[in-house]
Write a protein that holds these residues in place. Structure first.
Motif, PDB file in Angstrom:
ATOM      1  N   CYS A  29      41.781  50.497  28.901  1.00 51.23           N
ATOM      2  CA  CYS A  29      41.017  49.734  29.884  1.00 51.23           C
ATOM      3  C   CYS A  29      39.591  50.261  29.978  1.00 51.23           C
ATOM      4  CB  CYS A  29      41.694  49.762  31.247  1.00 51.23           C
ATOM      5  SG  CYS A  29      41.664  51.363  32.067  1.00 51.23           S
ATOM      6  N   TYR A  30      38.777  49.485  30.650  1.00 47.09           N
ATOM      7  CA  TYR A  30      37.414  49.877  31.002  1.00 47.09           C
ATOM      8  C   TYR A  30      37.368  49.961  32.518  1.00 47.09           C
ATOM      9  CZ  TYR A  30      35.851  48.861  26.270  1.00 47.09           C
ATOM     10  OH  TYR A  30      35.678  48.863  24.914  1.00 47.09           O
ATOM     11  N   GLN A  44      46.824  43.444  24.191  1.00 47.14           N
ATOM     12  CA  GLN A  44      47.221  43.574  22.785  1.00 47.14           C
ATOM     13  C   GLN A  44      46.764  42.386  21.940  1.00 47.14           C
ATOM     14  OE1 GLN A  44      48.835  46.235  21.352  1.00 47.14           O
ATOM     15  NE2 GLN A  44      48.646  47.293  23.302  1.00 47.14           N
ATOM     16  N   ASP A  45      46.600  41.207  22.548  1.00 49.04           N
ATOM     17  CA  ASP A  45      46.202  40.016  21.788  1.00 49.04           C
ATOM     18  C   ASP A  45      44.683  39.883  21.644  1.00 49.04           C
ATOM     19  OD1 ASP A  45      45.448  39.265  24.332  1.00 49.04           O
ATOM     20  OD2 ASP A  45      46.680  37.449  24.394  1.00 49.04           O
ATOM     21  N   GLY A  46      43.935  40.911  22.092  1.00 50.52           N
ATOM     22  CA  GLY A  46      42.482  40.897  21.944  1.00 50.52           C
ATOM     23  C   GLY A  46      41.742  40.260  23.111  1.00 50.52           C
ATOM     24  N   THR A  47      42.461  39.916  24.174  1.00 52.37           N
ATOM     25  CA  THR A  47      41.822  39.352  25.350  1.00 52.37           C
ATOM     26  C   THR A  47      41.647  40.442  26.412  1.00 52.37           C
ATOM     27  OG1 THR A  47      43.939  38.665  26.310  1.00 52.37           O
ATOM     28  CG2 THR A  47      42.764  37.044  24.941  1.00 52.37           C
ATOM     29  N   TYR A  48      40.969  40.089  27.497  1.00 48.63           N
ATOM     30  CA  TYR A  48      40.668  41.035  28.565  1.00 48.63           C
ATOM     31  C   TYR A  48      41.019  40.404  29.905  1.00 48.63           C
ATOM     32  CZ  TYR A  48      37.877  42.817  24.737  1.00 48.63           C
ATOM     33  OH  TYR A  48      37.479  43.272  23.516  1.00 48.63           O
ATOM     34  N   ILE A  49      41.547  41.211  30.819  1.00 44.56           N
ATOM     35  CA  ILE A  49      41.917  40.753  32.155  1.00 44.56           C
ATOM     36  C   ILE A  49      41.357  41.744  33.176  1.00 44.56           C
ATOM     37  CG2 ILE A  49      43.832  40.286  33.728  1.00 44.56           C
ATOM     38  CD1 ILE A  49      45.523  39.619  31.279  1.00 44.56           C
ATOM     39  N   ARG A  56      46.178  51.716  49.189  1.00 46.32           N
ATOM     40  CA  ARG A  56      46.988  51.716  50.421  1.00 46.32           C
ATOM     41  C   ARG A  56      48.322  50.997  50.241  1.00 46.32           C
ATOM     42  NH1 ARG A  56      42.883  50.382  55.343  1.00 46.32           N
ATOM     43  NH2 ARG A  56      42.387  52.546  55.823  1.00 46.32           N
ATOM     44  N   GLN A  57      48.339  49.984  49.405  1.00 47.73           N
ATOM     45  CA  GLN A  57      49.571  49.231  49.183  1.00 47.73           C
ATOM     46  C   GLN A  57      50.264  49.639  47.886  1.00 47.73           C
ATOM     47  OE1 GLN A  57      48.262  45.146  49.317  1.00 47.73           O
ATOM     48  NE2 GLN A  57      48.384  45.087  51.531  1.00 47.73           N
ATOM     49  N   GLU A  58      49.619  50.510  47.140  1.00 48.99           N
ATOM     50  CA  GLU A  58      50.127  50.928  45.832  1.00 48.99           C
ATOM     51  C   GLU A  58      50.497  49.706  44.995  1.00 48.99           C
ATOM     52  OE1 GLU A  58      53.139  53.926  46.160  1.00 48.99           O
ATOM     53  OE2 GLU A  58      51.855  55.238  47.333  1.00 48.99           O
ATOM     54  N   SER A  59      49.550  48.767  44.933  1.00 45.53           N
ATOM     55  CA  SER A  59      49.783  47.538  44.174  1.00 45.53           C
ATOM     56  C   SER A  59      48.531  47.180  43.384  1.00 45.53           C
ATOM     57  CB  SER A  59      50.163  46.394  45.112  1.00 45.53           C
ATOM     58  OG  SER A  59      49.102  46.119  45.997  1.00 45.53           O
ATOM     59  N   VAL A  60      48.680  46.213  42.489  1.00 45.76           N
ATOM     60  CA  VAL A  60      47.572  45.778  41.646  1.00 45.76           C
ATOM     61  C   VAL A  60      47.382  44.275  41.807  1.00 45.76           C
ATOM     62  CG1 VAL A  60      46.750  45.535  39.256  1.00 45.76           C
ATOM     63  CG2 VAL A  60      47.942  47.608  39.961  1.00 45.76           C
ATOM     64  N   VAL A  61      46.134  43.860  41.981  1.00 48.99           N
ATOM     65  CA  VAL A  61      45.776  42.443  41.989  1.00 48.99           C
ATOM     66  C   VAL A  61      45.359  42.102  40.567  1.00 48.99           C
ATOM     67  CG1 VAL A  61      44.116  40.731  42.813  1.00 48.99           C
ATOM     68  CG2 VAL A  61      45.025  42.457  44.385  1.00 48.99           C
ATOM     69  N   HIS A  62      45.990  41.081  39.998  1.00 48.54           N
ATOM     70  CA  HIS A  62      45.637  40.602  38.665  1.00 48.54           C
ATOM     71  C   HIS A  62      44.852  39.306  38.842  1.00 48.54           C
ATOM     72  CE1 HIS A  62      48.465  43.432  36.881  1.00 48.54           C
ATOM     73  NE2 HIS A  62      49.335  43.048  37.800  1.00 48.54           N
ATOM     74  N   VAL A  66      41.417  34.882  31.994  1.00 46.93           N
ATOM     75  CA  VAL A  66      41.648  35.628  30.757  1.00 46.93           C
ATOM     76  C   VAL A  66      40.376  35.459  29.929  1.00 46.93           C
ATOM     77  CG1 VAL A  66      43.030  35.804  28.657  1.00 46.93           C
ATOM     78  CG2 VAL A  66      44.138  35.216  30.833  1.00 46.93           C
ATOM     79  N   TYR A  67      39.812  36.574  29.487  1.00 46.79           N
ATOM     80  CA  TYR A  67      38.531  36.563  28.774  1.00 46.79           C
ATOM     81  C   TYR A  67      38.723  36.888  27.303  1.00 46.79           C
ATOM     82  CZ  TYR A  67      36.680  36.895  33.517  1.00 46.79           C
ATOM     83  OH  TYR A  67      36.390  36.669  34.828  1.00 46.79           O
ATOM     84  N   THR A  68      37.945  36.210  26.469  1.00 52.48           N
ATOM     85  CA  THR A  68      37.903  36.556  25.050  1.00 52.48           C
ATOM     86  C   THR A  68      36.673  37.398  24.748  1.00 52.48           C
ATOM     87  OG1 THR A  68      36.792  34.462  24.567  1.00 52.48           O
ATOM     88  CG2 THR A  68      39.199  34.513  24.321  1.00 52.48           C
ATOM     89  N   SER A  69      35.748  37.469  25.707  1.00 56.50           N
ATOM     90  CA  SER A  69      34.519  38.248  25.549  1.00 56.50           C
ATOM     91  C   SER A  69      34.526  39.433  26.516  1.00 56.50           C
ATOM     92  CB  SER A  69      33.304  37.363  25.837  1.00 56.50           C
ATOM     93  OG  SER A  69      32.148  38.144  26.058  1.00 56.50           O
ATOM     94  N   LEU A  70      34.407  40.632  25.983  1.00 52.50           N
ATOM     95  CA  LEU A  70      34.343  41.821  26.826  1.00 52.50           C
ATOM     96  C   LEU A  70      33.091  41.790  27.698  1.00 52.50           C
ATOM     97  CD1 LEU A  70      35.363  44.565  27.767  1.00 52.50           C
ATOM     98  CD2 LEU A  70      34.261  45.581  25.759  1.00 52.50           C
ATOM     99  N   ASP A  71      31.970  41.350  27.163  1.00 49.28           N
ATOM    100  CA  ASP A  71      30.731  41.272  27.943  1.00 49.28           C
ATOM    101  C   ASP A  71      30.891  40.353  29.155  1.00 49.28           C
ATOM    102  OD1 ASP A  71      29.318  43.040  26.341  1.00 49.28           O
ATOM    103  OD2 ASP A  71      28.461  41.460  25.089  1.00 49.28           O
ATOM    104  N   LYS A  72      31.517  39.205  28.966  1.00 48.83           N
ATOM    105  CA  LYS A  72      31.733  38.264  30.069  1.00 48.83           C
ATOM    106  C   LYS A  72      32.677  38.877  31.102  1.00 48.83           C
ATOM    107  CE  LYS A  72      31.918  34.130  32.109  1.00 48.83           C
ATOM    108  NZ  LYS A  72      31.303  34.140  33.397  1.00 48.83           N
ATOM    109  N   ALA A  73      33.721  39.557  30.647  1.00 50.34           N
ATOM    110  CA  ALA A  73      34.654  40.212  31.573  1.00 50.34           C
ATOM    111  C   ALA A  73      33.924  41.279  32.390  1.00 50.34           C
ATOM    112  CB  ALA A  73      35.823  40.819  30.807  1.00 50.34           C
TER     113      ALA A  73
END
Length: 87
Positions: A29-30, A44-49, A56-62, A66-73
């Protein structure tokens, strides 16, 4: 290994590349340097999320994009609002 940035694009480091210590379980990750709870998952498929860890909630917001460009992400990750837990 992270992709190399073209010369002249290294203005200021806003993200830090973090290589997974368990590649069979987690992706590289970055992390946003100013807030490591916001990070860009290198899939793994070359995309970025973009994800955000909420301690506090020990959780992750996704975030749904879905990005194909790292710069855009990266640009979009910088615009994300920090989610604070009410608990």
């Amino acid at each position: 290994m992270p992709p190399q940035m073209p010369k002249g694009k290294e203005k200021k480091m806003e993200f830090k590349y973090v290589e997974s210590d368990e590649p069979m379980l987690t992706d590289d990750c970055y992390e946003l340097i100013s807030n490591p709870n916001i990070y860009i998952q290198v899939c793994q498929d070359g995309t970025y999320i973009i994800n955000q860890y909420i301690p506090r909630q020990e959780s992750v917001v996704h975030y749904p994009e879905v990005y194909t460009s790292l710069d855009k992400a990266k640009k979009d990750a910088l615009k994300k609002k920090v989610i604070l837990s009410a608990y």
